[in-house]
Design an enzyme around this catalytic site. Structure first.
Site, mmCIF file in Angstrom:
data_model
loop_
_atom_site.group_PDB
_atom_site.id
_atom_site.type_symbol
_atom_site.label_atom_id
_atom_site.label_comp_id
_atom_site.label_asym_id
_atom_site.label_seq_id
_atom_site.Cartn_x
_atom_site.Cartn_y
_atom_site.Cartn_z
ATOM 1 N N TRP A 197 0.629 -1.043 -0.100
ATOM 2 C CA TRP A 197 -0.013 -0.016 0.277
ATOM 3 C C TRP A 197 0.874 1.393 0.015
ATOM 4 O O TRP A 197 0.736 2.379 -0.794
ATOM 5 C CB TRP A 197 -0.865 -0.103 1.112
ATOM 6 C CG TRP A 197 -1.808 -1.081 1.054
ATOM 7 C CD1 TRP A 197 -1.848 -2.325 1.820
ATOM 8 C CD2 TRP A 197 -2.834 -1.764 0.100
ATOM 9 N NE1 TRP A 197 -2.992 -3.118 1.580
ATOM 10 C CE2 TRP A 197 -3.441 -2.691 0.373
ATOM 11 C CE3 TRP A 197 -3.079 -0.990 -1.002
ATOM 12 C CZ2 TRP A 197 -4.282 -3.433 -0.373
ATOM 13 C CZ3 TRP A 197 -4.121 -1.407 -1.930
ATOM 14 C CH2 TRP A 197 -4.733 -2.726 -1.849
ATOM 15 N N LYS A 222 -12.393 -1.878 7.400
ATOM 16 C CA LYS A 222 -11.699 -2.617 8.338
ATOM 17 C C LYS A 222 -12.595 -2.351 9.627
ATOM 18 O O LYS A 222 -13.299 -3.111 10.159
ATOM 19 C CB LYS A 222 -10.190 -2.526 8.688
ATOM 20 C CG LYS A 222 -9.206 -2.853 7.657
ATOM 21 C CD LYS A 222 -9.514 -3.010 6.224
ATOM 22 C CE LYS A 222 -8.432 -2.935 5.422
ATOM 23 N NZ LYS A 222 -8.458 -3.718 4.041
ATOM 24 N N ASP A 238 -1.878 6.673 6.219
ATOM 25 C CA ASP A 238 -2.873 5.676 6.080
ATOM 26 C C ASP A 238 -2.969 4.826 7.055
ATOM 27 O O ASP A 238 -2.121 3.989 7.485
ATOM 28 C CB ASP A 238 -2.294 4.896 4.588
ATOM 29 C CG ASP A 238 -3.204 3.911 4.324
ATOM 30 O OD1 ASP A 238 -4.100 3.758 4.858
ATOM 31 O OD2 ASP A 238 -2.850 3.293 3.238
HETATM 32 C C1 LIG Z 1 -3.317 -0.162 4.577
HETATM 33 C C2 LIG Z 1 -4.268 -0.183 3.234
HETATM 34 N N1 LIG Z 1 -4.248 1.018 2.578
HETATM 35 C C3 LIG Z 1 -4.968 1.265 1.568
HETATM 36 C C4 LIG Z 1 -5.722 0.275 1.082
HETATM 37 C C5 LIG Z 1 -6.470 0.281 0.007
HETATM 38 O O1 LIG Z 1 -7.868 0.511 0.052
HETATM 39 P P1 LIG Z 1 -9.111 0.538 -0.848
HETATM 40 O O2 LIG Z 1 -9.403 -0.629 -1.166
HETATM 41 O O3 LIG Z 1 -10.289 1.182 0.193
HETATM 42 O O4 LIG Z 1 -8.509 1.468 -1.928
HETATM 43 C C6 LIG Z 1 -5.826 -1.149 1.897
HETATM 44 C C7 LIG Z 1 -6.855 -2.184 1.458
HETATM 45 O O5 LIG Z 1 -6.772 -3.427 2.004
HETATM 46 C C8 LIG Z 1 -5.106 -1.150 2.937
HETATM 47 O O6 LIG Z 1 -5.000 -2.180 3.852
#
Ligand SMILES: Cc1ncc(COP(=O)(O)O)c(C=O)c1O
Length: 353
Positions: free
Chosen positions: A99, A190, A166
């Site tokens: 991520w 989550k 994030d």
């Molecule tokens: C730490 C983290 N950041 C970003 C994301 C991406 O999220 P989204 O699917 O809402 O774009 C996730 C998805 O699991 C994640 O765990």
């Protein structure tokens, strides 16, 4: 039988939240469904106001210059929105996993990006430490919990530049000094609700420092001015998030859930460490309290283990393809009993082997 849901996200939510949100789809306001009324109705405006107020209250950020927004496009859209709103010339990123990597890729479209450190060479099984953060930055970005690899930052740097984080997979799970952060974002799916909305908590005074024109849907100021209603908001995920935040507040807030999360993680990791059949993936000091990643040492036991998991009503402990093995996600709404059941299965496997 209610399953023991270890899914990494979308994931387990409190039963009472599921029941109330299901009911709201049938009858929310005077016989009308939540999803068939105007988002500008008094009933929904109350939901939005309550959800944003609860988010700030639980994080201890009320009256401190922060605004909470419920936006669309997932946390992935925030990878570029943060850069569009804050990156004028140079930002630094800590690369702790898939991520972060994606966030870096998006930010590079808008300016100079320095990767201060990365654990990519070890398939992100630890959190880099001792890195230097340059001065003259527009911001520093990090990912508090690495959902895929099962690592979690325990400390955050103290810097002059705005700190952007994030927190998609550990928001509301542990006490932190949230005033350290200038911008926090987290997909709902989550610790809040269904996918479809992303919480953004931003300190207003970090905005307005870039010279570019920002498209309206990407502009935090536009969303602040419009109270997260610049366009039609995703009412169901926001309502469900509001219910989860209310549930958390009634439990005693983040400090109370943190104690439960500690118990779950301690139980899980002690089994991983004591049971010779299993091996933890993440470096011990960086282990995530939300996602425990581990492998089964003897491949011949895989089928037996997976049959036992199924029979015990355990769902979604399969690991992410980039790590393999297993991943037990223990988000706020996962009961301690579910972890007890998983640990029992693991120790029963040891006695059978
Ligand atoms: C730490 C983290 N950041 C970003 C994301 C991406 O999220 P989204 O699917 O809402 O774009 C996730 C998805 O699991 C994640 O765990």
């Amino acid at each position: 039988m209610k399953k023991h849901n270890f899914s990494a996200g979308p994931c387990v939510l409190p039963q009472e939240v599921l029941e109330k949100s299901a009911q709201a789809v049938i009858n929310f306001d005077d016989g009308l469904s939540l999803i068939e009324i105007s988002h500008r109705s008094k009933a929904f405006i109350n939901v939005m106001e309550k959800a944003t107020a609860l988010a700030l209250e639980l994080l201890g950020l009320e009256g401190k210059g922060y605004k909470a927004l419920f936006l669309q496009g997932g946390a992935s859209t925030q990878f570029l929105a943060t850069a569009l709103n804050l990156l004028e010339s140079r930002a630094a990123y800590l690369n702790t996993g898939t991520w972060s990597d994606k966030a870096i890729k998006e930010a590079k479209l808008y300016g100079d990006v320095i990767e201060v450190a990365s654990s990519k060479e070890a398939n992100f099984n630890y959190i880099p430490k001792g890195y230097k953060i340059p001065s003259d930055l527009d911001y520093f970005h990090c990912t508090s919990n690495n959902t895929i690899f099962g690592t979690q930052m325990k400390e955050f740097p103290t810097i002059d530049a705005p700190l952007v984080c994030d927190m998609s997979s550990d928001i509301f799970s542990r006490t932190l000094d949230f005033t350290k952060f200038d911008l926090i974002y987290a997909g709902a799916q989550k610790n809040m609700g269904p996918a479809g909305t992303t919480l953004v908590v931003v300190k207003e005074d970090v905005l307005g420092a870039v010279s570019r024109k920002i498209p309206s849907m990407m502009d935090y100021k536009v969303h602040i001015d419009k109270g997260s209603m610049f366009n039609t908001p995703p009412v169901f995920p926001i309502y469900t998030s509001m219910l989860t935040l209310e549930w958390l507040k009634n439990l005693g807030g983040i400090a109370a859930i943190e104690k439960e999360n500690e118990k779950k993680a301690t139980l899980m990791y002690s089994e991983i460490d004591l049971n010779p059949l299993f091996k933890g993936f993440a470096a011990k000091e960086d282990r995530s309290k939300m996602n425990a990643t581990f492998t089964l040492e003897n491949d011949n036991l895989k089928d037996t283990f997976e049959t036992m998991l199924k029979e015990a009503g355990i769902s979604a402990v399969n690991g992410h393809r980039s790590v393999g093995g297993y991943r037990a996600s223990m988000y706020n709404a996962l009961p301690l009993d579910s972890v007890k059941v998983l640990v029992e299965v693991m120790s029963e496997l040891e006695s059978k082997a």
